[in-house]
Write a protein that holds these residues in place. Structure first.
Motif, short mmCIF file in Angstrom:
data_model
loop_
_atom_site.label_atom_id
_atom_site.label_comp_id
_atom_site.label_asym_id
_atom_site.label_seq_id
_atom_site.Cartn_x
_atom_site.Cartn_y
_atom_site.Cartn_z
N VAL A 191 -0.48 4.82 -4.37
CA VAL A 191 -0.60 6.08 -3.64
C VAL A 191 -1.79 6.88 -4.14
O VAL A 191 -2.26 6.71 -5.27
CB VAL A 191 0.69 6.93 -3.78
N TRP A 192 -2.29 7.76 -3.29
CA TRP A 192 -3.38 8.65 -3.68
C TRP A 192 -2.85 9.73 -4.62
O TRP A 192 -1.77 10.26 -4.43
CB TRP A 192 -3.97 9.32 -2.45
N GLY A 193 -3.67 10.06 -5.62
CA GLY A 193 -3.35 11.17 -6.51
C GLY A 193 -2.64 10.74 -7.78
O GLY A 193 -2.23 9.59 -7.93
N ASP A 194 -2.53 11.70 -8.69
CA ASP A 194 -1.90 11.46 -9.99
C ASP A 194 -0.50 12.06 -9.96
O ASP A 194 -0.32 13.27 -10.10
CB ASP A 194 -2.74 12.10 -11.09
N LEU A 195 0.50 11.21 -9.75
CA LEU A 195 1.88 11.70 -9.73
C LEU A 195 2.28 12.12 -11.15
O LEU A 195 2.17 11.32 -12.08
CB LEU A 195 2.82 10.61 -9.22
N ARG A 236 -0.99 4.87 -14.05
CA ARG A 236 -1.91 5.90 -13.52
C ARG A 236 -3.34 5.42 -13.67
O ARG A 236 -3.74 4.94 -14.73
CB ARG A 236 -1.70 7.21 -14.28
N VAL A 240 -5.59 7.35 -8.24
CA VAL A 240 -4.47 6.68 -7.57
C VAL A 240 -3.39 6.37 -8.61
O VAL A 240 -3.67 6.32 -9.81
CB VAL A 240 -4.90 5.37 -6.87
N THR A 241 -2.17 6.15 -8.12
CA THR A 241 -1.04 5.84 -9.01
C THR A 241 -0.24 4.69 -8.43
O THR A 241 0.07 4.67 -7.23
CB THR A 241 -0.11 7.06 -9.16
N MET A 259 5.98 9.65 1.04
CA MET A 259 4.88 9.87 0.11
C MET A 259 3.83 10.82 0.70
O MET A 259 3.26 11.64 -0.02
CB MET A 259 4.25 8.54 -0.30
N ARG A 260 3.60 10.73 1.99
CA ARG A 260 2.70 11.72 2.60
C ARG A 260 3.31 13.11 2.52
O ARG A 260 2.60 14.11 2.28
CB ARG A 260 2.43 11.37 4.07
N HIS A 264 1.08 12.59 -1.38
CA HIS A 264 0.52 11.38 -2.00
C HIS A 264 0.63 10.20 -1.03
O HIS A 264 1.42 9.27 -1.25
CB HIS A 264 1.26 11.05 -3.31
N LYS A 279 -8.90 11.71 -3.00
CA LYS A 279 -9.07 12.17 -4.37
C LYS A 279 -10.32 11.52 -4.96
O LYS A 279 -10.67 10.40 -4.58
CB LYS A 279 -7.85 11.80 -5.24
#
Length: 346
Positions: A191-195, A236, A240-241, A259-260, A264, A279
Motif C-alpha cells: 500500500v501507499w504510505g507509511d502505516l 516499511r 510504501v508498506t 485501504m483507500r 493508503h 507519496k
C-alpha cells in the motif's frame, strides 16, 4: 406460519441462503426433512438430509436428526447452498494451477488477469470455464450466473488461492464456515504510505454514488453491508508498506476499498487511485523509478496468500499458502533496493 428468508452474501454473489422458519401453531407432528421439502424452494430430501447431517439445520438453536418431528412454534434455522439452476457454462481447456484436490474440494492458485466466473464482457476464458472442462459434476448454484463449485471469489487482477467445492455436501459444509466467519483468508498487500501500526478497518461497504464500479465505505447500514478487515504491518519501505490483511467478512473489493478509505490505496490499483505517485519526492529520478515499478506490476498489489478451513470429510483444519507471484516479488524487490539506496545516501 411465519417465514422469514434472508440472503447471506459472500462477496455479493448470493451463494447461500439463510432461512428462519417459525412453525405454525396448528402444525401436526412431521419429520423435519419432509417438512422442509415443502418450505425450501427446489430442495430435494437428500439435500435437506445432507444439511441436517452437517449441522446446518437447527431447531430452537440446537442441531437435530432427520427423524426429528417438528412441533408447533419450533424455530428452525437453515443454511444451504442455493440449488442448481439451468445456466450453461461452456467448458474450455485452459491451464489452471491446482494446489490440492480430493473428492470434496479443490484449492486453485489463480493467476492475476484471469476472471473467476463468466459475466458481462467475460463469457469465456474464465476460471469457471476451465473448471467445468477439467472436473465433472461441480455443484452449481442459482442466483450467481452459473458458477459451479465457487465458494468465494477474488478479483480478476488479484492473484492467489481460491476454494472450490466438488459436491453439494462439501458446499453445505463450507457455507456454514463462511457464514460463521471461521474460514482463514490472509492477503499480502503493498500500500501507499507509511502505516504507523497494525489496525482494523470497519464500515458498511456499498457502491459509490459517483461511480458504480467502485465500492465506498459508509457509516449508514442502509448504504451497504458490514465489513471488517484486520491488517498487520510486515515491512516499511519509506513511501510504501507491505501488510498482511485478514478478512473477517468478504465483500466485493473489500481490502481495496478499505485501504483507500484510510488513505493508503493499494500500489498500482487503477480503480482506487493507487496507479499514481501518492507519496515520495518530486525528483524525476524517483518518478521514473515508480513508473518502472508500475510496469513490473500493472495491477493492484494484492495476493491471496493463505487459505485455511475445516475439511468437510477429514474433519480437521487444513491450511494452504501460495508464494508471491513474480510480478509482486519483482516490484517488492525494487522497492527494497530503493529504500536501501536512500538510506546509504543518508
Amino acid at each position: 406460519m411465519a417465514y422469514e428468508p434472508e440472503l447471506i452474501e459472500q462477496e455479493e454473489q448470493d451463494l447461500f441462503e439463510h432461512l428462519r422458519i417459525v412453525v405454525d401453531k396448528g402444525q401436526s407432528l412431521l419429520r423435519i426433512d419432509k417438512f422442509l421439502m415443502h418450505r425450501v424452494e427446489n430442495a430435494s430430501r437428500n439435500r435437506i438430509q445432507n444439511a441436517i447431517e452437517l449441522g446446518n439445520v437447527l431447531v430452537n438453536d440446537k442441531p437435530i436428526k432427520s427423524s426429528y418431528r417438528v412441533k408447533p412454534l419450533d424455530v428452525i434455522s437453515v443454511v444451504l447452498p442455493h440449488p442448481p439452476r439451468d445456466t450453461e457454462v461452456y467448458p474450455e481447456n485452459l491451464p489452471i494451477n491446482v494446489v490440492y484436490e480430493d473428492d470434496d474440494v479443490l484449492v486453485v492458485d489463480k493467476a492475476a488477469g484471469m476472471v473467476v466466473h463468466p459475466g458481462y464482457n467475460n463469457y469465456t476464458g474464465t476460471l469457471v470455464n476451465a473448471l467445468v472442462y477439467h472436473f465433472q459434476q461441480l455443484p452449481t448454484l442459482p442466483g450467481n450466473d452459473g458458477r459451479p463449485g465457487l465458494v468465494h471469489r477474488i478479483d480478476k487482477d488479484t492473484s492467489g488461492l481460491l476454494l472450490i467445492s466438488k459436491n453439494e455436501r462439501s458446499m453445505s459444509w463450507l457455507a456454514k464456515q463462511f457464514f460463521d466467519h471461521t474460514i482463514t483468508r490472509k492477503y499480502m498487500a503493498l500500500v501507499w504510505g507509511d502505516l504507523p501500526e497494525d489496525g482494523t478497518v470497519t464500515g458498511y461497504i456499498g457502491r459509490s454514488i459517483a461511480d458504480r464500479r467502485v465500492m465506498s465505505i459508509y457509516d449508514d447500514p442502509e448504504k451497504g453491508k458490514w465489513s471488517v478487515t484486520h491488517y498487520k504491518v510486515l515491512e516499511r519501505m519509506g513511501y510504501v508498506t507491505l501488510i498482511e490483511c485478514q478478512l473477517e467478512t468478504g465483500r466485493t473489493h473489500q481490502i481495496r476499498a478499505h485501504m483507500r478509505h484510510i488513505g493508503h490505496p493499494l500500489f498500482s490499483d487503477a480503480t482506487y487511485g493507487g496507479d499514481k505517485i501518492l507519496k515520495g519526492t518530486v525528483f524525476s529520478k524517483y518518478k521514473q523509478f515508480v513508473e518502472n515499478c508500475f510496469e513490473l506490476m500493472p495491477r493492484q498489489a494484492l495476493h491471496a496468500q493463505t487459505l485455511g478451513f475445516l475439511h468437510p470429510t477429514q474433519k480437521k483444519q487444513v491450511l494452504f499458502e501460495s508464494p508471491l507471484p513474480p510480478d509482486f516479488e519483482s516490484a517488492l524487490l525494487k522497492w527494497r533496493r530503493y529504500t536501501t539506496d536512500v538510506r546509504d545516501e543518508i
